[in-house]
Design a protein around this motif. Structure first.
Motif, mmCIF file in Angstrom:
data_model
loop_
_atom_site.group_PDB
_atom_site.id
_atom_site.type_symbol
_atom_site.label_atom_id
_atom_site.label_comp_id
_atom_site.label_asym_id
_atom_site.label_seq_id
_atom_site.Cartn_x
_atom_site.Cartn_y
_atom_site.Cartn_z
ATOM 1 N N LYS A 71 0.842 -1.204 0.000
ATOM 2 C CA LYS A 71 0.000 0.000 0.000
ATOM 3 C C LYS A 71 0.872 1.248 0.000
ATOM 4 O O LYS A 71 0.501 2.277 -0.557
ATOM 5 C CB LYS A 71 -0.907 0.004 1.227
ATOM 6 N N TYR A 121 -0.781 3.199 -14.344
ATOM 7 C CA TYR A 121 -1.353 4.535 -14.268
ATOM 8 C C TYR A 121 -0.818 5.217 -13.014
ATOM 9 O O TYR A 121 -0.506 4.565 -12.009
ATOM 10 C CB TYR A 121 -2.889 4.467 -14.207
ATOM 11 N N GLN A 142 -1.261 8.770 -10.361
ATOM 12 C CA GLN A 142 -2.060 9.917 -9.949
ATOM 13 C C GLN A 142 -1.229 10.772 -9.018
ATOM 14 O O GLN A 142 -0.962 10.383 -7.866
ATOM 15 C CB GLN A 142 -3.346 9.476 -9.262
ATOM 16 N N LEU A 175 -6.069 10.803 -12.726
ATOM 17 C CA LEU A 175 -5.368 9.567 -13.058
ATOM 18 C C LEU A 175 -4.913 9.616 -14.527
ATOM 19 O O LEU A 175 -5.684 10.008 -15.408
ATOM 20 C CB LEU A 175 -6.331 8.409 -12.853
ATOM 21 N N TYR A 226 -1.056 2.831 -9.973
ATOM 22 C CA TYR A 226 -2.016 1.745 -10.140
ATOM 23 C C TYR A 226 -1.608 0.885 -11.330
ATOM 24 O O TYR A 226 -1.372 1.396 -12.430
ATOM 25 C CB TYR A 226 -3.420 2.284 -10.402
ATOM 26 N N TYR A 245 -9.123 -3.795 -15.388
ATOM 27 C CA TYR A 245 -9.090 -4.164 -13.974
ATOM 28 C C TYR A 245 -7.894 -3.451 -13.353
ATOM 29 O O TYR A 245 -6.783 -3.533 -13.882
ATOM 30 C CB TYR A 245 -8.928 -5.672 -13.814
ATOM 31 N N PHE A 246 -8.150 -2.777 -12.248
ATOM 32 C CA PHE A 246 -7.105 -2.028 -11.573
ATOM 33 C C PHE A 246 -6.743 -2.694 -10.246
ATOM 34 O O PHE A 246 -7.589 -3.267 -9.562
ATOM 35 C CB PHE A 246 -7.568 -0.599 -11.271
ATOM 36 N N GLY A 247 -5.473 -2.565 -9.887
ATOM 37 C CA GLY A 247 -5.059 -2.949 -8.550
ATOM 38 C C GLY A 247 -5.471 -1.878 -7.553
ATOM 39 O O GLY A 247 -6.005 -0.836 -7.924
ATOM 40 N N SER A 248 -5.208 -2.152 -6.298
ATOM 41 C CA SER A 248 -5.635 -1.228 -5.242
ATOM 42 C C SER A 248 -4.661 -0.064 -5.057
ATOM 43 O O SER A 248 -4.941 0.841 -4.271
ATOM 44 C CB SER A 248 -5.812 -1.973 -3.923
#
Lengths: 109, 112
Positions: free
Chosen positions: A9, A36, A38, A44, A86, A98-101
């Motif tokens: 994280k 990606y 941000q 993003l 991401y 589909y994106f990761g957290s």
């Protein structure tokens, strides 16, 4: 099932240190992989995609189909690299991503 | 270049109310996506438009959620009977055939 996993994280490194943001995926097919980013108070935006094999802002990512990974690397981190990153996956046709957290990268001076 | 404008930027509503979120792409893109991002999570797919039609709406969580794009440009995400769990940032994006997505700044929805 399709899934993108970013195990960290938060990642804190000092300026000039190497950085690696991990991304693992599961997908039943041939995926297209993306990173990606941000930045603070910005939208993003695409950093890079595996198919173009490019280096953007010193970042690279190699698709490892055997390990189903697409880790993002930079040899010397800069303070301006601090952002949320991401990893994302799509199948052919780009109808769904589909994106990761996400991993928050903090580069300390 | 591509640009996406989303309104409102912030919306606070009460449980049970109806909400509309608007996405206005500046330049012409046939592919348009809605995503939802909850706190601490990545964007979660809701729906994909190719032109005026919803090509994939498999991400809509239930029938309280609906989206339209009647003229193939502006899109509206509609949420009926809002619930506290609907609180999130709703992102709109347009896509190129290279797979690159251009995101808006999002609409932050808070359901009290």
């Amino acid at each position: 099932a399709q899934r993108v996993t970013q195990p960290e994280k938060l990642l804190s490194v000092f300026k000039g240190a190497p950085v690696e943001l991990k991304c693992n995926y599961s997908y039943s097919g041939s995926p297209e992989l993306f990173w990606y980013v941000q930045y603070s108070r910005q939208r993003l935006q695409l950093l890079l995609r595996h198919i173009s094999r490019e280096s953007i802002k010193g970042f690279t990512a190699d698709l490892n189909k055997g390990e189903t990974s697409f880790h993002l690397k930079k040899p010397f981190a800069q303070e301006e690299d601090s952002a949320m990153y991401y990893c994302a996956l799509s199948g052919g046709g780009f109808n769904k991503f589909y994106f990761g957290s996400g991993t928050k990268l903090n580069v300390k001076p | 270049g591509a640009g996406v404008s989303q309104t409102p930027s912030n919306k606070v509503t009460e449980k049970g109310k109806y909400v509309e979120l608007r996405c206005d792409p500046i330049s012409g893109h046939t592919a348009l996506y809605w995503y939802r991002q909850s706190l601490g999570q990545g964007p979660e797919f809701l729906i994909y438009f190719q032109g005026t039609g919803a090509a994939d709406d498999s991400g809509l969580p239930n029938d309280r959620f609906f989206a339209v794009r009647p003229e193939g440009s502006v899109s509206t995400l509609k949420i009926q009977r809002t619930e506290r769990g609907d609180s999130a940032v709703y992102l709109c994006a347009v896509g190129r055939n290279t797979g690159e997505l251009f995101f808006g700044e999002g609409s932050r929805l808070t359901v009290l």
